[in-house]
Design an enzyme around this catalytic site. Structure first.
Site, short mmCIF file in Angstrom:
data_model
loop_
_atom_site.label_atom_id
_atom_site.label_comp_id
_atom_site.label_asym_id
_atom_site.label_seq_id
_atom_site.Cartn_x
_atom_site.Cartn_y
_atom_site.Cartn_z
N GLU A 60 0.81 -1.23 0.00
CA GLU A 60 0.00 0.00 0.00
C GLU A 60 0.83 1.27 0.00
O GLU A 60 0.56 2.21 -0.75
CB GLU A 60 -0.97 0.01 1.20
CG GLU A 60 -2.16 -0.91 1.08
CD GLU A 60 -1.84 -2.37 1.39
OE1 GLU A 60 -0.70 -2.65 1.82
OE2 GLU A 60 -2.72 -3.23 1.20
N HIS A 129 -11.17 -4.76 10.18
CA HIS A 129 -11.77 -4.44 8.89
C HIS A 129 -12.93 -3.46 9.04
O HIS A 129 -13.77 -3.35 8.16
CB HIS A 129 -12.30 -5.70 8.18
CG HIS A 129 -11.25 -6.44 7.43
ND1 HIS A 129 -10.42 -7.35 8.02
CD2 HIS A 129 -10.89 -6.41 6.12
CE1 HIS A 129 -9.60 -7.86 7.10
NE2 HIS A 129 -9.86 -7.30 5.95
#
Ligand SMILES: Cc1ncc(C[n+]2csc(CCOP(=O)(O)OP(=O)(O)O)c2C)c(N)n1
Ligand SMILES: [Mg+2]
Lengths: 326, 327
Positions: A60, A129
């Site tokens: 990322e 999440h």
């Protein structure tokens, strides 16, 4: 005017912008061959090829930085991070580079970089999440942060973000990709600044953004039907920079404010809006502003606990009734 | 390389040395603030590599020890010194400082403080070049310490996977601030660390500019023609502290002395003297002219330049909107 889903609006914006400008490109994990976790880039790989629709490794921070570098010399990257939780890994390139390069260079280098992230709590995905990170992004000078609540804005904000010369973070929502709504057939651009009044009213202003706009609209309907309370629902939409004048204008009319956010309260959207009200229109207030927000806990897995951690329309109704004594 | 170019290179290295020494003085005089990382001892690296690139067209990026990379890329030394003085006439209008020099007009893309931060940016320039289909390359200079950042490994993987035209130059000066390389890193030969990413790599002396140019020429040509990354490790040494607040306690006098014998300016000067390209007198005249230029043109310009206006403090947070723009 066609009815489209939120993800289809995002896809259409990609497609139009990529067709128009060969320097617009998309990158992220599983966005190409697989078509994107939420289908928002489906079909683009076949149409534009692997140079412009790039399946990245799970890196990322560095693919964000690659997007930033490309933007610095005139390309227009749209970087998708699979989940906002993983955007923490990209914070170095986002905060230290994307947000600051224009300023640090005395305005000599522009960074037209776009990051799209699904944020928010979906269904039982657990604490790692379910983060909501808007408070982090909106605290960074030099970034723009916008959050579409409707398919129309999912389309229009991405269109504007790609054309904008500043770095823009677009926070979407995992539970809204299949939301349906009207999108005009002709091309249009949702402004990256400014609030939008979603439902005019005179008794109280309910400020919301992203998924909480829908809670606020549901609450407003119930308040009107069951309690005769006429609530104004204001979509903040742009979290950075925030529309101070737009926020104050609504409260000058209603004299009361409730802020609804999916996130925990500390250092968040609600605290920012309340501070703005203090600074802009304190003497227009007839009651102390109230925040409706998530509990200050990592989001639990258990479905009952998860539900209890996140606010909903009922909590908005209760907050407004309490404020008005009705 | 003919005598004129050899003399020019010697002058460029000497200029770099004198420029940095003058910066140190200005720092002690409090005209320069913040962190200041100087380049003495390493001049042959930036100057040798960029001598073989197309400066002004190829994109160059580096860390915080960035003055000489900026100069060799074509930045006006007056704009550089003015930046260090925090002035409006500086290359970053006084908003950047020593670690954040920028000059997009000559494709010098910055000066960054976060160790390892420029790796992906360099790959990003290469990605944009690839999309445009033009023949520039991207050149990234960083230290040995930067290779222990995740961005090093992530970027090497993607640069190789996507055939990005980036030249990575590792200036291995054996230390990251006060930590010797063998105390921080298992594989001290940095060029070997890109092997798993199938990137061509080499290691060479960074003190002899002829050696540097020789390797750089091949490396630049490889990247430009093959449109693939290349990694070149230059063995070098900084003769001063890491920044202005460095005790130097972590390395021995003997070690510093040994490397001082391999000062890149000394090496090149001796070679040119022996070849009869320059004389001692010419060298002294060159030095005097440099000192004069630095003092009377460059420092003077910086000192006499205006400060940024306070009312402009929030300028450049966002780009200024043009009429008809969106957002
Ligand atoms: C991410 C990050 N961590 C720590 C630092 C503090 N720091 C500045 S320079 C430096 C050493 C870097 O060494 P190297 O990459 O070898 O470059 P050199 O200074 O030797 O040229 C450190 C640890 C930083 N700037 N950025
Ligand atoms: Mg080092």
């Amino acid at each position: 005017m066609a009815e489209m889903m939120y993800w289809q609006g995002i896809l259409r914006a990609h497609d139009e912008e990529m067709a128009r400008d060969p320097l617009v490109f998309a990158m992220g994990e599983d966005i190409g061959v697989a078509g994107g976790t939420y289908k928002a880039t489906s079909g683009l790989f076949a149409k534009y090829g692997e140079q412009r629709v790039i399946d990245t490794p799970i890196s990322e921070n560095s693919y964000t930085g690659i997007g930033v570098g490309a933007a610095m010399i005139g390309a227009r990257p749209i970087v998708e991070i699979m989940s906002v939780n993983f955007a923490w890994l990209a914070m170095d390139q986002l905060m230290n580079n994307a947000a600051k390069i224009h300023y640090m260079s005395g305005g000599r280098i522009r960074c037209p970089f776009v990051m799209r992230v699904p944020g928010g709590t979906a269904h039982q995905l657990g604490a790692q999440h379910s983060a909501r990170m808007e408070k982090v992004f909106m605290g960074i000078s030099g970034l723009r942060v916008v959050t579409p609540a409707t398919p129309r804005d999912a389309y229009g904000l991405l269109k504007s973000a790609v054309r904008c010369d500043d770095p823009v973070v677009i926070i979407e929502h995992e539970s809204m990709y299949n939301l349906k709504g009207e999108i005009p057939d002709e091309e249009f651009f949702t402004p990256l600044e400014g609030v939008e009044v979603m439902r005019p009213g005179k008794d109280v202003s309910i400020f919301a953004y992203n998924i909480s706009v829908h809670w606020a609209l549901d609450a407003a309907q119930k308040l009107a039907q069951d309690y005769g309370i006429d609530a104004e629902v204001v979509d903040l939409r742009a979290l950075k920079p925030m529309d101070r004048a737009g926020i104050a204008a609504s409260v000058r009319k209603t004299h009361r404010a409730v802020v609804v956010e999916e996130d925990e309260a500390p250092v968040g959207v609600g605290s920012e809006v309340v501070a703005i009200l203090n600074e802009e229109c304190f003497f227009d207030l007839d009651a102390a502003p109230v925040r409706v927000h998530a509990l200050d806990v990592p989001i639990p897995y258990n479905r009952h606990l998860e539900k209890a951690a996140i606010p909903n329309a009922g909590e908005v109704v209760a907050a407004v009734r309490k404020m008005l004594g009705r | 390389m003919d005598a004129t170019d050899q003399k020019r290179l010697l002058r460029e290295m000497l200029f770099a040395r004198r420029f940095e020494e003058r910066c140190a003085e200005a720092y002690h005089e409090r005209q320069i603030g913040g962190f200041l990382h100087l380049y003495p001892g390493e001049e042959a690296c930036a100057i040798g590599v960029l001598e073989k690139a197309r400066t002004g067209s190829d994109y160059v990026v580096t860390g915080y020890r960035d003055h000489i990379h900026a100069l060799k890329s074509g930045m006006d030394p007056k704009a550089l010194m003015a930046e260090l003085f925090g002035k409006e006439t500086g290359c970053s209008k006084g908003r950047g400082g020593s670690m954040h020099l920028f000059d997009p007009d000559v494709h010098f893309m910055g000066g960054y403080a976060l160790v390892g931060g420029p790796f992906p940016l360099a790959a990003g320039f290469a990605k944009a070049i690839q999309l445009r289909g033009s023949d520039e390359i991207s050149i990234c200079f960083l230290g040995d310490g930067a290779n222990n950042q995740g961005t090093f490994h992530e970027t090497m993987n993607m640069a190789s996977l996507w055939n990005l035209p980036v030249l990575f130059i590792c200036e291995n000066n054996l230390y990251g601030i006060g930590t010797a390389i063998e105390r921080s890193t298992v594989e001290i030969n940095q060029y070997k660390r890109v092997a798993p990413y199938k990137i061509e790599a080499a290691q060479c002396d960074g003190q002899d500019i002829d050696v540097v140019m020789d390797h750089a020429e091949k490396a630049v040509q490889y990247v430009r023609e093959k449109r693939k990354p290349y990694f070149l490790e230059l063995m070098t040494y900084r003769l001063r502290g890491h920044s202005m607040s460095d005790s130097g306690a972590y390395r021995s006098k003997e070690e510093v002395e040994e490397w001082a014998q391999r000062d890149p300016i000394g090496i090149y000067k001796r070679r040119l003297l022996e070849a009869g390209v320059v004389s001692e007198d010419e060298f002294h005249a060159m030095d005097k002219a440099i000192l004069d230029e630095i003092e009377n043109e460059i420092v003077r310009f910086a000192a006499e330049s205006p400060e940024p206006r306070l009312e402009d403090i929030a300028r450049y947070v966002y780009t200024e909107k043009e009429a008809g723009s969106h957002g």
